[in-house]
Design a protein around this motif. Structure first.
Motif, PDB file in Angstrom:
ATOM      1  N   GLY A   1     -76.679  79.710 -21.775  1.00  0.00           N
ATOM      2  CA  GLY A   1     -77.476  78.739 -22.368  1.00  0.00           C
ATOM      3  C   GLY A   1     -76.680  77.462 -23.111  1.00  0.00           C
ATOM      4  O   GLY A   1     -76.695  76.547 -23.489  1.00  0.00           O
ATOM      5  N   LYS A   2     -76.184  78.796 -24.001  1.00  0.00           N
ATOM      6  CA  LYS A   2     -75.528  77.847 -25.341  1.00  0.00           C
ATOM      7  C   LYS A   2     -74.360  77.499 -24.713  1.00  0.00           C
ATOM      8  O   LYS A   2     -73.470  76.485 -25.034  1.00  0.00           O
TER       9      LYS A   2
ATOM     10  N   ILE B   1     -73.773  75.462 -21.460  1.00  0.00           N
ATOM     11  CA  ILE B   1     -75.214  74.251 -21.173  1.00  0.00           C
ATOM     12  C   ILE B   1     -75.305  73.146 -21.798  1.00  0.00           C
ATOM     13  O   ILE B   1     -74.781  71.998 -21.928  1.00  0.00           O
ATOM     14  N   ASP B   2     -75.552  73.972 -23.027  1.00  0.00           N
ATOM     15  CA  ASP B   2     -76.100  72.836 -24.259  1.00  0.00           C
ATOM     16  C   ASP B   2     -75.062  71.728 -24.975  1.00  0.00           C
ATOM     17  O   ASP B   2     -74.802  71.215 -24.972  1.00  0.00           O
ATOM     18  N   ARG B   3     -73.659  73.294 -24.948  1.00  0.00           N
ATOM     19  CA  ARG B   3     -73.025  72.503 -25.828  1.00  0.00           C
ATOM     20  C   ARG B   3     -71.831  71.611 -24.985  1.00  0.00           C
ATOM     21  O   ARG B   3     -70.957  70.687 -25.342  1.00  0.00           O
TER      22      ARG B   3
ATOM     23  N   LYS C   1     -72.465  70.790 -21.341  1.00  0.00           N
ATOM     24  CA  LYS C   1     -72.692  69.218 -20.908  1.00  0.00           C
ATOM     25  C   LYS C   1     -72.023  69.934 -19.292  1.00  0.00           C
ATOM     26  O   LYS C   1     -71.747  69.301 -18.319  1.00  0.00           O
TER      27      LYS C   1
ATOM     28  N   SER D   1     -72.333  73.063 -15.325  1.00  0.00           N
ATOM     29  CA  SER D   1     -73.473  73.895 -15.177  1.00  0.00           C
ATOM     30  C   SER D   1     -72.934  76.091 -15.399  1.00  0.00           C
ATOM     31  O   SER D   1     -71.602  75.551 -14.640  1.00  0.00           O
TER      32      SER D   1
END
Length: 95
Positions: free
Chosen positions: A30-31, A33-35, A37, A39
């Motif tokens: 998750g980190k 992906i969030d940081r 951008k 997949s």
């Protein structure tokens, strides 16, 4: 179009349950992906208690840019994970 990919194994020798391991892997994924951008997914070793394999992909128009992002993600993961990172592969394919 260039697809840059990163694949690595996370070793978590101190985990005592699959639930604990999945919490760490899911948090890392998750980190990332969030940081960054990109997949990302847990791609193998789902039932292993102390290992998890993560794959990351990015579509861009420049191999050098894509691979530099993959190196940044790897550095981030090495700092964030309470265990070790091993079996690292970074590569790009042009389509």
């Amino acid at each position: 179009m260039v697809i840059s990919m990163l694949q690595f194994v996370v070793e978590l020798p101190d985990t005592t349950s699959l639930k604990e391991k999945r919490k760490v892997i899911k948090g890392l994924k998750g980190k990332i992906i969030d940081r960054f951008k990109v997949s990302a997914a847990e791609v193998d070793l789902h039932e292993s208690l102390t290992f998890g394999q993560i794959g990351v992909a990015l579509v861009s128009n420049d191999k050098q840019f894509g691979e530099s992002v993959m190196h940044k993600i790897l550095n981030f993961a090495e700092r964030w994970v309470p265990g070790r990172i091993q079996d690292v592969e970074i590569y790009s394919e042009q389509f």
